[in-house]
Design a protein around this motif. Sequence first.
Motif, PDB file in Angstrom:
ATOM      1  N   ARG A  36      -9.995  21.387 -17.793  1.00 56.55           N
ATOM      2  CA  ARG A  36     -10.461  20.621 -16.624  1.00 56.55           C
ATOM      3  C   ARG A  36     -10.421  21.483 -15.363  1.00 56.55           C
ATOM      4  O   ARG A  36     -11.319  21.413 -14.521  1.00 56.55           O
ATOM      5  N   GLY A  37      -9.366  22.290 -15.238  1.00 53.18           N
ATOM      6  CA  GLY A  37      -9.218  23.135 -14.053  1.00 53.18           C
ATOM      7  C   GLY A  37     -10.059  24.398 -14.129  1.00 53.18           C
ATOM      8  O   GLY A  37      -9.989  25.239 -13.241  1.00 53.18           O
ATOM      9  N   ASP A  38     -10.798  24.566 -15.228  1.00 50.56           N
ATOM     10  CA  ASP A  38     -11.655  25.732 -15.423  1.00 50.56           C
ATOM     11  C   ASP A  38     -10.873  27.049 -15.347  1.00 50.56           C
ATOM     12  O   ASP A  38     -11.253  27.977 -14.637  1.00 50.56           O
ATOM     13  N   PHE A  39      -9.758  27.089 -16.034  1.00 49.22           N
ATOM     14  CA  PHE A  39      -9.114  28.398 -16.223  1.00 49.22           C
ATOM     15  C   PHE A  39      -8.663  28.557 -17.667  1.00 49.22           C
ATOM     16  O   PHE A  39      -8.391  27.595 -18.363  1.00 49.22           O
ATOM     17  N   GLU A  40      -8.641  29.804 -18.077  1.00 50.87           N
ATOM     18  CA  GLU A  40      -8.256  30.163 -19.435  1.00 50.87           C
ATOM     19  C   GLU A  40      -6.753  29.973 -19.593  1.00 50.87           C
ATOM     20  O   GLU A  40      -5.983  30.232 -18.665  1.00 50.87           O
ATOM     21  N   LEU A  41      -6.342  29.556 -20.787  1.00 50.16           N
ATOM     22  CA  LEU A  41      -4.914  29.437 -21.072  1.00 50.16           C
ATOM     23  C   LEU A  41      -4.652  30.056 -22.433  1.00 50.16           C
ATOM     24  O   LEU A  41      -5.233  29.641 -23.440  1.00 50.16           O
ATOM     25  N   GLN A  42      -3.817  31.090 -22.453  1.00 47.27           N
ATOM     26  CA  GLN A  42      -3.468  31.722 -23.717  1.00 47.27           C
ATOM     27  C   GLN A  42      -1.956  31.854 -23.793  1.00 47.27           C
ATOM     28  O   GLN A  42      -1.282  31.991 -22.764  1.00 47.27           O
ATOM     29  N   GLY A  43      -1.422  31.856 -25.015  1.00 51.62           N
ATOM     30  CA  GLY A  43       0.017  32.009 -25.166  1.00 51.62           C
ATOM     31  C   GLY A  43       0.387  32.829 -26.391  1.00 51.62           C
ATOM     32  O   GLY A  43      -0.202  32.655 -27.466  1.00 51.62           O
ATOM     33  N   TYR A  44       1.338  33.730 -26.229  1.00 47.90           N
ATOM     34  CA  TYR A  44       1.793  34.599 -27.320  1.00 47.90           C
ATOM     35  C   TYR A  44       3.304  34.744 -27.255  1.00 47.90           C
ATOM     36  O   TYR A  44       3.903  34.618 -26.191  1.00 47.90           O
ATOM     37  N   ALA A  45       3.894  35.056 -28.419  1.00 47.37           N
ATOM     38  CA  ALA A  45       5.349  35.250 -28.464  1.00 47.37           C
ATOM     39  C   ALA A  45       5.691  36.612 -29.054  1.00 47.37           C
ATOM     40  O   ALA A  45       5.077  37.063 -30.016  1.00 47.37           O
ATOM     41  N   PHE A  46       6.660  37.275 -28.424  1.00 53.12           N
ATOM     42  CA  PHE A  46       7.235  38.510 -28.961  1.00 53.12           C
ATOM     43  C   PHE A  46       8.608  38.168 -29.540  1.00 53.12           C
ATOM     44  O   PHE A  46       9.425  37.552 -28.845  1.00 53.12           O
ATOM     45  N   GLU A  47       8.854  38.615 -30.744  1.00 56.56           N
ATOM     46  CA  GLU A  47      10.120  38.270 -31.381  1.00 56.56           C
ATOM     47  C   GLU A  47      11.058  39.467 -31.496  1.00 56.56           C
ATOM     48  O   GLU A  47      10.620  40.610 -31.480  1.00 56.56           O
ATOM     49  N   ALA A  48      12.328  39.177 -31.612  1.00 54.53           N
ATOM     50  CA  ALA A  48      13.336  40.227 -31.813  1.00 54.53           C
ATOM     51  C   ALA A  48      14.121  39.898 -33.072  1.00 54.53           C
ATOM     52  O   ALA A  48      14.070  38.771 -33.574  1.00 54.53           O
ATOM     53  N   ALA A  49      14.839  40.889 -33.579  1.00 54.86           N
ATOM     54  CA  ALA A  49      15.674  40.652 -34.757  1.00 54.86           C
ATOM     55  C   ALA A  49      16.860  39.765 -34.376  1.00 54.86           C
ATOM     56  O   ALA A  49      17.292  39.743 -33.230  1.00 54.86           O
ATOM     57  N   ALA A  50      17.377  39.024 -35.345  1.00 59.73           N
ATOM     58  CA  ALA A  50      18.575  38.206 -35.110  1.00 59.73           C
ATOM     59  C   ALA A  50      19.781  39.129 -34.957  1.00 59.73           C
ATOM     60  O   ALA A  50      19.863  40.166 -35.607  1.00 59.73           O
ATOM     61  N   GLU A  51      20.693  38.762 -34.069  1.00 54.97           N
ATOM     62  CA  GLU A  51      21.931  39.530 -33.894  1.00 54.97           C
ATOM     63  C   GLU A  51      23.115  38.611 -34.179  1.00 54.97           C
ATOM     64  O   GLU A  51      22.984  37.394 -34.142  1.00 54.97           O
ATOM     65  N   GLN A  52      24.266  39.224 -34.422  1.00 56.06           N
ATOM     66  CA  GLN A  52      25.464  38.416 -34.671  1.00 56.06           C
ATOM     67  C   GLN A  52      26.126  37.968 -33.377  1.00 56.06           C
ATOM     68  O   GLN A  52      26.623  36.857 -33.268  1.00 56.06           O
ATOM     69  N   GLN A  53      26.128  38.836 -32.373  1.00 53.03           N
ATOM     70  CA  GLN A  53      26.926  38.592 -31.168  1.00 53.03           C
ATOM     71  C   GLN A  53      26.129  37.989 -30.010  1.00 53.03           C
ATOM     72  O   GLN A  53      26.718  37.560 -29.033  1.00 53.03           O
ATOM     73  N   ARG A  54      24.825  38.077 -30.090  1.00 51.02           N
ATOM     74  CA  ARG A  54      24.012  37.471 -29.023  1.00 51.02           C
ATOM     75  C   ARG A  54      23.034  36.491 -29.647  1.00 51.02           C
ATOM     76  O   ARG A  54      22.407  36.792 -30.671  1.00 51.02           O
TER      77      ARG A  54
END
Lengths: 384, 384
Positions: free
Chosen positions: A49-67
Amino acid sequence: MAGSGFESLEQCLEKHLPLAELQEVKRLLYGKETRKLDLPGAALEAASRGDFELQGYAFEAAAEQQRRPRTVRVGLVQNRTPLPADTPVVKQVTALHRRMEAVVEVAAMCGVNIICFQEAWTMPFAFCTREKLPWTEFAESAEDGPTIKFCQELARKHGMVVVSPVLERDSDHGDVLWNTAVVVASSGAVLGKTRKNHIPRVGDFNESTYYMEGNLGHPVFQTQFGRIAVNICYGRHHPLNWLMYSINGAEIIFNPSATIGALSESLWPVEARNAAIANHCFTCAINRVGREHFPNEFTSGDGKKAHQDFGYFYGSSYVAAPDGSRTPGLSRTRDGLLVAELDLNLCRQVNDIWGFKMTGRYEMYARELAEAVKPDYTPKIVKE
Amino acid sequence: MAGSGFESLEQCLEKHLPLAELQEVKRLLYGKETRKLDLPGAALEAASRGDFELQGYAFEAAAEQQRRPRTVRVGLVQNRTPLPADTPVVKQVTALHRRMEAVVEVAAMCGVNIICFQEAWTMPFAFCTREKLPWTEFAESAEDGPTIKFCQELARKHGMVVVSPVLERDSDHGDVLWNTAVVVASSGAVLGKTRKNHIPRVGDFNESTYYMEGNLGHPVFQTQFGRIAVNICYGRHHPLNWLMYSINGAEIIFNPSATIGALSESLWPVEARNAAIANHCFTCAINRVGREHFPNEFTSGDGKKAHQDFGYFYGSSYVAAPDGSRTPGLSRTRDGLLVAELDLNLCRQVNDIWGFKMTGRYEMYARELAEAVKPDYTPKIVKE
């Protein structure tokens, strides 16, 4: 042709390449594939409706034990100036405020935590004209100007960090101008400001006649969602600028820019991405869109006839990750919001793999650079 | 898949994209188009007989009044090791000498003035094994080892500058090893040597157990054909390393490398090209080709089973110019010689347009870096 006839590299490749080849080409060009985000239907509708593009992407990291995963969603906004440059200043600013209000509304629906607008976002990029009025009237206080107040409202309303690059009028220091980005915390408090460290003398980018090199060094802002820095526009050509933000701890470096096709388009995908790689951090490259026309004609120092437009701002905003992967670019031609989900744990993980900080030998370079800037420096040249 | 199944990005795009789109995609990816060189038929035939790829491109500069074009032809060689790694050392070295002799013969037919071989070109890249013998037996003197003598003969025969990256045995300083490149002038005299400044601790690149960070700083070599420097392999990840060679006056920086697909392939087109842009110089990125198998199995610090090969060296050597344009890459799978004609006048011309040196603020960075390396440095972090 560096104009508006070509929508995007990615769309072209997706249209013509067979799937197996497309995957290999994407791997070579973009590295590890980023996951497409499943954005809310209501957000997609509002963007449409607002006439703008909307895109979304995710970058992943490995699972850690302490964080635990340190997931943050950033929003990059690229846009054209909605009103002609000869409209009264206050009307232009208000129209841009209204436009951003709508975009940020959608960003909030997408769970964005930190949003960044384009360089000098409240005005046309008028430095090509070398005229002072009315353009310097777009400048405002970085502490309590109308745009900062507007951003504080947005931040409070949405619990979002807002990075707002504006032309700053510094009335405490002789009324000088700066090219500044203000960081507003999610609480609505002004966290601080940072200034453009490198000022171009390139083509129509006569910015050095409006303001000087920033004097605030390389501050990093500890927000609720991660440590961020802002490398404004031309600073992206300077690897040391990125480096110092990174040494100060930035996990995400925004690069709000304004740059045109004929000048820089083939450099655009290289520089911010190289900075993400070289510094083990995320970089967010933002460029404005469209063609801006000015009331009076000007020349461009290239022997060509006087004209009234700056050239074509090619958009193509993107996010690059420390592992060298990147999102596709937003369109070359449309306003847009790019949402990227970043797991900030990736920064330290890649740091531990590649180790550029550990192997950087900064002591040697501090010494060599200090020598090299001396007026009587003799370059180390071996002759036969 | 990061192996040998995909010949080259350029061939894929040329096969599938319609001409108009192809041109636009190439402009976005590679900048201003490089002119294809018209190489002699005899050279092309010899390359075909020798089973290596031969490509040639030219970068042009604007005409000037006070300087004539400063045209130089560089040759970049990428190759697989022709004999298995368990063949006696001297046989492997001799086979590589013979192979280069043939390639350089073709380079001479193409008018090449400066040729550069790949990193540690006289040996398999055996550092993955962490074994010392027989691999350290490939090391030789950088002043009068057999490979240097061989390169001197080539240089004299063809009037060509030869850049020869070898594993160096430094018997004047306790028999230590270095990762070195020797520059042989077109007269046949050894002009000097330069050493790898940054040593990886990445994956199977256990080079830090074989040799240390270079101690020769950032020398630039004034050859008959222009000022050159050599940034060896992992140094390409360090923007400061490129910068110091450039500050010392390098117009062409060679980057002889050995790197594998799974690790670095999406970084490869970004880093050397960014360095050409950031430093207003030409960069020449060279990688070896193929898969090297070793007699004894080894592990890779990734939790996977012991194995005997290092991964796939993906070739893809290329030249990038100060204006951000670049040649296509050589093949990912074949030996190859890339000939590039450079007008070195382009370096200063782009310097005058973009002005990164002028706007670099190196004094500030020398100061900030000197602070940042102190053990008690406090990063500049702004908190709410």
